[in-house]
Scaffold this motif. Structure first.
Motif, short mmCIF file in Angstrom:
data_model
loop_
_atom_site.label_atom_id
_atom_site.label_comp_id
_atom_site.label_asym_id
_atom_site.label_seq_id
_atom_site.Cartn_x
_atom_site.Cartn_y
_atom_site.Cartn_z
N THR A 46 0.83 -1.21 0.00
CA THR A 46 0.00 0.00 0.00
C THR A 46 0.86 1.25 0.00
OG1 THR A 46 -1.72 -1.19 1.21
CG2 THR A 46 -1.84 1.20 1.22
N ARG A 47 1.90 1.25 0.84
CA ARG A 47 2.77 2.42 0.92
C ARG A 47 3.49 2.64 -0.41
NH1 ARG A 47 4.82 1.13 5.26
NH2 ARG A 47 6.71 0.07 4.55
N GLN A 48 4.00 1.56 -1.02
CA GLN A 48 4.69 1.70 -2.30
C GLN A 48 3.74 2.22 -3.39
OE1 GLN A 48 6.25 -2.23 -2.98
NE2 GLN A 48 8.09 -1.87 -1.74
N THR A 49 2.52 1.71 -3.40
CA THR A 49 1.56 2.15 -4.40
C THR A 49 1.23 3.63 -4.22
OG1 THR A 49 0.59 -0.08 -4.46
CG2 THR A 49 -0.74 1.73 -5.34
N ASP A 108 3.14 5.89 -2.86
CA ASP A 108 4.32 6.68 -3.25
C ASP A 108 4.40 6.81 -4.77
OD1 ASP A 108 4.99 7.00 -0.62
OD2 ASP A 108 6.47 5.36 -0.59
N LEU A 109 4.17 5.70 -5.48
CA LEU A 109 4.23 5.76 -6.94
C LEU A 109 3.11 6.63 -7.51
CD1 LEU A 109 5.14 2.06 -7.84
CD2 LEU A 109 6.58 4.09 -8.10
N GLU A 110 1.93 6.50 -6.94
CA GLU A 110 0.83 7.34 -7.40
C GLU A 110 1.14 8.83 -7.17
OE1 GLU A 110 -2.57 5.93 -5.29
OE2 GLU A 110 -3.05 4.38 -6.77
N HIS A 111 1.79 9.14 -6.05
CA HIS A 111 2.16 10.52 -5.77
C HIS A 111 3.19 11.02 -6.79
CE1 HIS A 111 2.90 14.14 -3.46
NE2 HIS A 111 4.21 13.87 -3.47
N LEU A 131 -0.31 8.06 -20.59
CA LEU A 131 0.42 6.90 -20.06
C LEU A 131 0.52 6.98 -18.53
CD1 LEU A 131 3.30 6.50 -22.69
CD2 LEU A 131 1.30 5.02 -22.36
N TYR A 132 0.84 8.16 -18.02
CA TYR A 132 0.96 8.31 -16.57
C TYR A 132 -0.40 8.10 -15.88
CZ TYR A 132 5.72 10.09 -17.09
OH TYR A 132 7.06 10.21 -17.35
N GLN A 133 -1.45 8.61 -16.47
CA GLN A 133 -2.79 8.42 -15.90
C GLN A 133 -3.19 6.94 -15.92
OE1 GLN A 133 -5.14 11.03 -18.31
NE2 GLN A 133 -4.62 12.88 -17.13
N LEU A 134 -2.83 6.26 -17.02
CA LEU A 134 -3.11 4.82 -17.11
C LEU A 134 -2.30 4.06 -16.06
CD1 LEU A 134 -4.46 2.46 -18.57
CD2 LEU A 134 -2.55 2.46 -20.18
N LYS A 135 -1.07 4.51 -15.83
CA LYS A 135 -0.22 3.84 -14.84
C LYS A 135 -0.80 3.99 -13.44
CE LYS A 135 3.52 1.55 -13.89
NZ LYS A 135 3.69 0.16 -14.38
N LEU A 171 -1.86 0.91 -11.00
CA LEU A 171 -1.40 0.75 -9.61
C LEU A 171 -2.57 0.57 -8.64
CD1 LEU A 171 1.45 3.44 -9.50
CD2 LEU A 171 1.73 0.95 -9.40
N SER A 172 -3.62 1.37 -8.84
CA SER A 172 -4.79 1.25 -7.98
C SER A 172 -5.45 -0.11 -8.12
CB SER A 172 -5.79 2.36 -8.31
OG SER A 172 -6.95 2.25 -7.50
N GLN A 173 -5.51 -0.61 -9.35
CA GLN A 173 -6.11 -1.91 -9.60
C GLN A 173 -5.25 -3.02 -8.99
OE1 GLN A 173 -6.89 -2.69 -13.72
NE2 GLN A 173 -7.96 -4.61 -13.32
#
Length: 363
Positions: free
Chosen positions: A165-168, A170-173, A240-244, A248-250
């Protein structure tokens, strides 16, 4: 002819001999009167008829015999002769590979564990209480339960979900920051593209007037097209970033669901092991630990001390109910059964106590 003359005549006397007595003359009437009298007397005088039948006298709640479920020595007698017991009270312990003191400790721990199953919390103290090694046939079931508890507890204490969860997050941020930067960059490129477009339109008008050569307009056009391609690249990168971020959320949702399924699977396995062990403990108790089925008073039969050998299905003791009421069960043949009426007196003669010497029981 008058009657007097007829009786006194010689021919008549010769025929009948002599006059019949009054008893003969009135016999039929007398018999009828006696018959009526007897009928009247029989109406008021009863003639009791005795119906003989065997009777079994027992208590309303008959004594209950406690029999052995296995062959072996009597390890412990928890009761004494004439002692009062209650339902479920241990009476005797038979020989078995299971250590009874450890089994008692296991039962206490299982009760604690059952309370904790609803809140899914296991501590080190509970695990240490399950570290028992003298349970005979129950040992494999206990070992399986311990392993299932450890696997379930390991999953509960695992930090994988928190780390994921924390990694996701961070990546989303980071991707969100990049998207903001690209959006700002896109605004700049749109402004530059607008400038190049206006410049290209102006130069194109000059070319039409002959004030500017085709070579110069080509350079302006190429620069305009480069700006347009750069803006398209920014749009693609933003997508691409929005898809990424969505991926990540999925992935986090999928990971959470898989972990919940694994948790439920391990918990089901743990509960199955728990109830399997609990059932085996009950089976052992049913076989080797004799308990009181009713409330009552103990009467020892053929066994009365420790270390005596008892065979399977042999009665160890009997428990007599504290209820003192007795009941008699009589078997009566069909002949004469119709003469029985409610509230009739029953005279009971006991086989071991002669009625002439000791009298009868009245029921």
């Amino acid at each position: 002819m008058p009657d007097t003359l007829l009786r006194d005549s010689q021919p008549i006397e010769a025929i009948i001999g002599r006059e019949p007595s009054w008893l003969i003359r009135s016999g039929i009437s007398l018999l009828f009167i006696v018959f009526i009298f007897l009928i009247a007397v029989s109406w008021f005088i009863k003639y009791p008829d005795a119906i003989i039948a065997p009777i079994t006298i027992t208590a309303v709640n008959p004594p209950v015999k406690v029999v052995s479920k296995a062959n072996g020595r009597i390890i412990e007698l928890f009761i004494q002769e004439n002692e009062l017991v209650t339902v479920g009270q241990p009476l005797a312990l038979l020989e078995s590979p299971v250590n009874y003191s450890q089994l008692t400790a296991l039962q206490t721990t299982l009760q604690t564990l059952e309370n904790k199953l609803s809140i899914t919390q296991f501590d080190n103290k509970l695990m240490s209480q399950l570290a028992l090694e003298e349970l005979g046939d129950l040992q494999p079931a206990l070992n399986k339960l311990v392993l299932d508890i450890k696997a379930y507890d390991l999953l509960l204490n695992s930090q994988q979900l928190a780390i994921k969860t924390r990694q996701t997050i961070d990546l989303e941020h980071k991707y969100s920051t990049l998207i903001k930067q690209l959006e700002q960059k896109k605004v700049t490129w749109q402004e530059k593209l607008l400038i190049e477009k206006q410049r290209f339109i102006s130069n194109k008008a000059l070319v039409e007037k002959g004030a500017l050569s085709n070579t110069e307009i080509s350079a302006v056009k190429n620069k305009y097209l480069d700006q347009l391609l750069g803006l398209n690249d920014i749009d693609i990168e933003l997508s691409l970033y929005q898809l990424k971020i969505k991926q990540l959320s999925q992935e986090l949702t999928t990971f959470t669901m898989l972990r919940a399924e694994e948790k439920q699977k391990l918990f089901t396995k743990l509960a199955s092991s728990f109830f399997s062990l609990k059932s085996k403990v009950k089976d052992w108790q049913h076989t080797y630990l004799l308990s009181a089925p009713i409330n009552g008073r103990i009467s020892l039969l053929n066994y009365w001390s420790k270390n005596q050998y008892i065979e399977k299905f042999s009665p160890l003791l009997a428990i007599t109910s504290k209820e003192k009421s007795l009941i008699g069960k009589v078997k009566i043949a069909h002949f004469g059964a119709g003469k029985i009426m409610p509230n009739q007196i029953v005279n009971i003669s006991l086989m071991s106590f002669p009625a002439i010497e000791f009298g009868q029981l009245i029921g």
